[in-house]
Design a protein around this motif. Structure first.
Motif, PDB file in Angstrom:
ATOM      1  N   GLU A  62     -16.463   3.464  31.547  1.00 36.21           N
ATOM      2  CA  GLU A  62     -15.699   3.077  30.200  1.00 36.21           C
ATOM      3  C   GLU A  62     -14.357   3.401  30.111  1.00 36.21           C
ATOM      4  N   ASP A  63     -13.966   4.281  30.800  1.00 37.77           N
ATOM      5  CA  ASP A  63     -12.460   4.831  30.950  1.00 37.77           C
ATOM      6  C   ASP A  63     -11.726   3.423  31.138  1.00 37.77           C
ATOM      7  N   LEU A  64     -11.876   3.042  32.548  1.00 38.66           N
ATOM      8  CA  LEU A  64     -11.124   1.991  32.915  1.00 38.66           C
ATOM      9  C   LEU A  64     -11.158   0.785  32.156  1.00 38.66           C
ATOM     10  N   VAL A  65     -12.495   0.572  31.540  1.00 38.00           N
ATOM     11  CA  VAL A  65     -12.800  -0.633  30.996  1.00 38.00           C
ATOM     12  C   VAL A  65     -11.940  -0.799  29.722  1.00 38.00           C
ATOM     13  N   SER A  66     -11.939   0.474  28.972  1.00 34.75           N
ATOM     14  CA  SER A  66     -11.007   0.709  27.737  1.00 34.75           C
ATOM     15  C   SER A  66      -9.507   0.377  27.988  1.00 34.75           C
ATOM     16  N   PHE A  67      -9.211   1.043  29.062  1.00 38.24           N
ATOM     17  CA  PHE A  67      -7.673   0.720  29.363  1.00 38.24           C
ATOM     18  C   PHE A  67      -7.468  -0.699  29.650  1.00 38.24           C
ATOM     19  N   LEU A  68      -8.218  -1.523  30.339  1.00 44.07           N
ATOM     20  CA  LEU A  68      -8.010  -3.008  30.527  1.00 44.07           C
ATOM     21  C   LEU A  68      -8.133  -3.707  29.153  1.00 44.07           C
ATOM     22  N   SER A  69      -8.908  -3.189  28.254  1.00 47.56           N
ATOM     23  CA  SER A  69      -9.152  -3.963  27.273  1.00 47.56           C
ATOM     24  C   SER A  69      -7.630  -3.611  26.505  1.00 47.56           C
ATOM     25  N   SER A  70      -7.431  -2.393  26.134  1.00 46.74           N
ATOM     26  CA  SER A  70      -6.142  -1.965  25.394  1.00 46.74           C
ATOM     27  C   SER A  70      -4.873  -2.802  25.878  1.00 46.74           C
ATOM     28  N   THR A  71      -4.790  -3.005  27.121  1.00 47.90           N
ATOM     29  CA  THR A  71      -3.796  -3.514  28.119  1.00 47.90           C
ATOM     30  C   THR A  71      -3.638  -4.940  27.756  1.00 47.90           C
ATOM     31  N   ALA A  72      -4.768  -5.491  27.580  1.00 46.44           N
ATOM     32  CA  ALA A  72      -4.867  -7.019  27.267  1.00 46.44           C
ATOM     33  C   ALA A  72      -4.356  -7.352  25.928  1.00 46.44           C
ATOM     34  N   ALA A  73      -4.911  -6.276  24.830  1.00 48.20           N
ATOM     35  CA  ALA A  73      -4.244  -6.448  23.450  1.00 48.20           C
ATOM     36  C   ALA A  73      -2.818  -6.182  23.404  1.00 48.20           C
ATOM     37  N   SER A  74      -2.053  -5.437  24.449  1.00 52.82           N
ATOM     38  CA  SER A  74      -0.892  -5.086  24.003  1.00 52.82           C
ATOM     39  C   SER A  74       0.006  -6.147  24.606  1.00 52.82           C
ATOM     40  N   PHE A  75      -0.406  -7.321  25.181  1.00 48.50           N
ATOM     41  CA  PHE A  75       0.353  -8.626  25.467  1.00 48.50           C
ATOM     42  C   PHE A  75       0.501  -9.383  24.150  1.00 48.50           C
ATOM     43  N   GLU A  76       1.705 -10.019  23.967  1.00 45.11           N
ATOM     44  CA  GLU A  76       2.217 -10.879  22.827  1.00 45.11           C
ATOM     45  C   GLU A  76       1.917 -12.298  23.650  1.00 45.11           C
ATOM     46  N   GLY A  77       1.138 -13.064  23.103  1.00 45.31           N
ATOM     47  CA  GLY A  77       0.967 -14.590  23.280  1.00 45.31           C
ATOM     48  C   GLY A  77       0.355 -14.861  24.626  1.00 45.31           C
ATOM     49  N   ALA A  78      -0.361 -13.986  25.047  1.00 44.84           N
ATOM     50  CA  ALA A  78      -0.933 -14.029  26.423  1.00 44.84           C
ATOM     51  C   ALA A  78      -1.889 -14.943  26.685  1.00 44.84           C
ATOM     52  N   ALA A  79      -2.202 -15.490  27.682  1.00 43.12           N
ATOM     53  CA  ALA A  79      -3.537 -16.356  27.929  1.00 43.12           C
ATOM     54  C   ALA A  79      -3.983 -15.964  29.268  1.00 43.12           C
ATOM     55  N   ASP A  80      -5.395 -16.019  29.397  1.00 47.42           N
ATOM     56  CA  ASP A  80      -5.853 -15.891  30.853  1.00 47.42           C
ATOM     57  C   ASP A  80      -5.571 -17.210  31.517  1.00 47.42           C
ATOM     58  N   HIS A  81      -5.198 -16.824  32.807  1.00 43.60           N
ATOM     59  CA  HIS A  81      -4.699 -17.685  33.947  1.00 43.60           C
ATOM     60  C   HIS A  81      -5.681 -17.759  35.233  1.00 43.60           C
ATOM     61  N   ASP A  82      -6.329 -18.612  35.384  1.00 45.07           N
ATOM     62  CA  ASP A  82      -7.293 -18.671  36.598  1.00 45.07           C
ATOM     63  C   ASP A  82      -7.723 -20.229  36.855  1.00 45.07           C
ATOM     64  N   PRO A  83      -6.757 -20.966  37.329  1.00 49.03           N
ATOM     65  CA  PRO A  83      -6.932 -22.229  37.658  1.00 49.03           C
ATOM     66  C   PRO A  83      -7.690 -22.768  38.922  1.00 49.03           C
ATOM     67  N   ASN A  84      -8.728 -23.289  38.936  1.00 46.69           N
ATOM     68  CA  ASN A  84      -9.325 -23.782  40.219  1.00 46.69           C
ATOM     69  C   ASN A  84      -9.327 -22.480  41.087  1.00 46.69           C
ATOM     70  N   PRO A  85     -10.192 -21.473  40.779  1.00 43.23           N
ATOM     71  CA  PRO A  85     -10.203 -20.363  41.941  1.00 43.23           C
ATOM     72  C   PRO A  85     -10.916 -20.858  42.929  1.00 43.23           C
ATOM     73  N   SER A  86     -10.242 -20.378  44.338  1.00 43.23           N
ATOM     74  CA  SER A  86     -11.004 -20.809  45.603  1.00 43.23           C
ATOM     75  C   SER A  86     -12.136 -19.876  45.957  1.00 43.23           C
ATOM     76  N   GLU A  87     -12.859 -20.207  47.014  1.00 43.27           N
ATOM     77  CA  GLU A  87     -14.103 -19.180  47.503  1.00 43.27           C
ATOM     78  C   GLU A  87     -13.517 -17.919  47.866  1.00 43.27           C
ATOM     79  N   LEU A  88     -12.317 -18.160  48.415  1.00 49.06           N
ATOM     80  CA  LEU A  88     -11.509 -16.599  48.850  1.00 49.06           C
ATOM     81  C   LEU A  88     -11.243 -15.668  47.533  1.00 49.06           C
TER      82      LEU A  88
END
Length: 298
Positions: A169-195
């Motif tokens: 929970e501590d790590l997940v909470s950190f990641l959640s608050s990190t994402a919320a701290s960015f301005e104008g951010a968008a997920d980036h994951d175009p065409n992920p490969s098998e690797l």
């Protein structure tokens, strides 16, 4: 947050304040990364440089910019198989840490690149030490069971439970608050490969965002905190080698994993730097793929 490059000033929610340059951003990230490295070395003194794999300023150019690589390992009790801190002026700051087979701690990947003229691409991941079939995760959050995978499903489930001791929970909470701290951010994951899918952890993050002072400050804070998490794990005796643990099996898995991670990184850097320079950078950052390492030497 401040640095020798610039002092982060202000932002208006929903309307980031512009003003950071690519050069300032990477300089600020590098000051922070150097501080994190010093903190790691102060607590893990056997993390020593590997001169044959180090790039000093002026030795290597990537995309017309000077690239440096601080390469290290700790083949003793700390059991760090590979440590690399990379900087490409005005383009990239990256930290990669692969742990050795005598510890259960996740690997750490933390990097930020400037893409185009005015975007940051931030990637961070805590990477599991055993295959958990994360790429098979269903939309509802479940995984295939023994009706699909047979007895292997129990092995993969056990691997996921092992990682959950760190991805708590501590790590997940950190990641959640990190994402919320960015301005104008968008997920980036175009065409992920098998690797990509084979090497990522379940908490993998990749975001693009405007190149602003506030976003640089948020990335700095996220990267520093990620190092703090990693350090707390590797310094905890509970995560060290246990008698009877399958060290050789872990070593074999880690070796193959490292090769797959190189392939994934090569693809990512090719998109940013082109094939030739992307390969040079990925090879340097990934380290020797065929180097024997169990814990007594490298």
């Amino acid at each position: 947050v401040s640095s020798s490059a610039f002092t982060v000033s202000r932002t208006i929610r929903g309307s980031p304040v512009l003003g950071a340059t690519a050069s300032d951003a990477i300089s600020t990230l590098e000051v922070s990364q150097a501080t994190s490295i010093n903190s790691i070395v102060s607590k893990i003194p056997d993390l020593q440089p590997k001169p044959d794999f180090t790039w000093t300023s002026g030795a290597v150019d990537i995309d017309g910019k000077s690239a440096t690589l601080d390469a290290r390992d700790a083949p003793g009790p700390a059991n760090i198989a590979w440590f690399s801190a990379v900087c490409v002026d005005s383009k990239l700051s990256s930290l990669t840490i692969f742990n050795g087979p005598l510890t259960d701690c996740p690997h750490l990947v933390s990097r930020c690149a400037v893409v185009g003229d005015d975007q940051l691409q931030f990637t961070q991941d805590f990477r599991p030490r055993a295959y958990g079939a994360y790429e098979m995760k269903k939309p509802d959050g479940s995984y295939p069971g023994p009706d699909v995978l047979g007895r292997k499903s129990f092995e993969y489930s056990g691997a996921r439970m092992g990682f959950d001791a760190f991805g708590n929970e501590d790590l997940v909470s950190f990641l959640s608050s990190t994402a919320a701290s960015f301005e104008g951010a968008a997920d980036h994951d175009p065409n992920p490969s098998e690797l990509d899918l084979l090497t990522r952890g379940p908490l993998y993050t990749c975001k693009t965002m405007p190149l602003t002072e506030s976003n640089v400050a948020a990335v700095v804070a996220a990267r520093e905190k990620a190092v703090d998490f990693w350090l707390s794990w590797v310094l905890d005796d509970q995560n060290q080698h246990k008698p009877g643990a399958p060290v050789n099996t872990q070593y074999v898995y880690d070796s193959k994993y490292k090769q797959n991670a190189f392939g994934s990184l090569f693809d990512e850097y090719t998109q940013i730097f082109g094939s030739e320079e992307g390969k040079t950078l990925a090879m340097g950052e990934s380290g020797p793929l065929d180097e024997g390492y169990v814990g007594g030497g490298s």
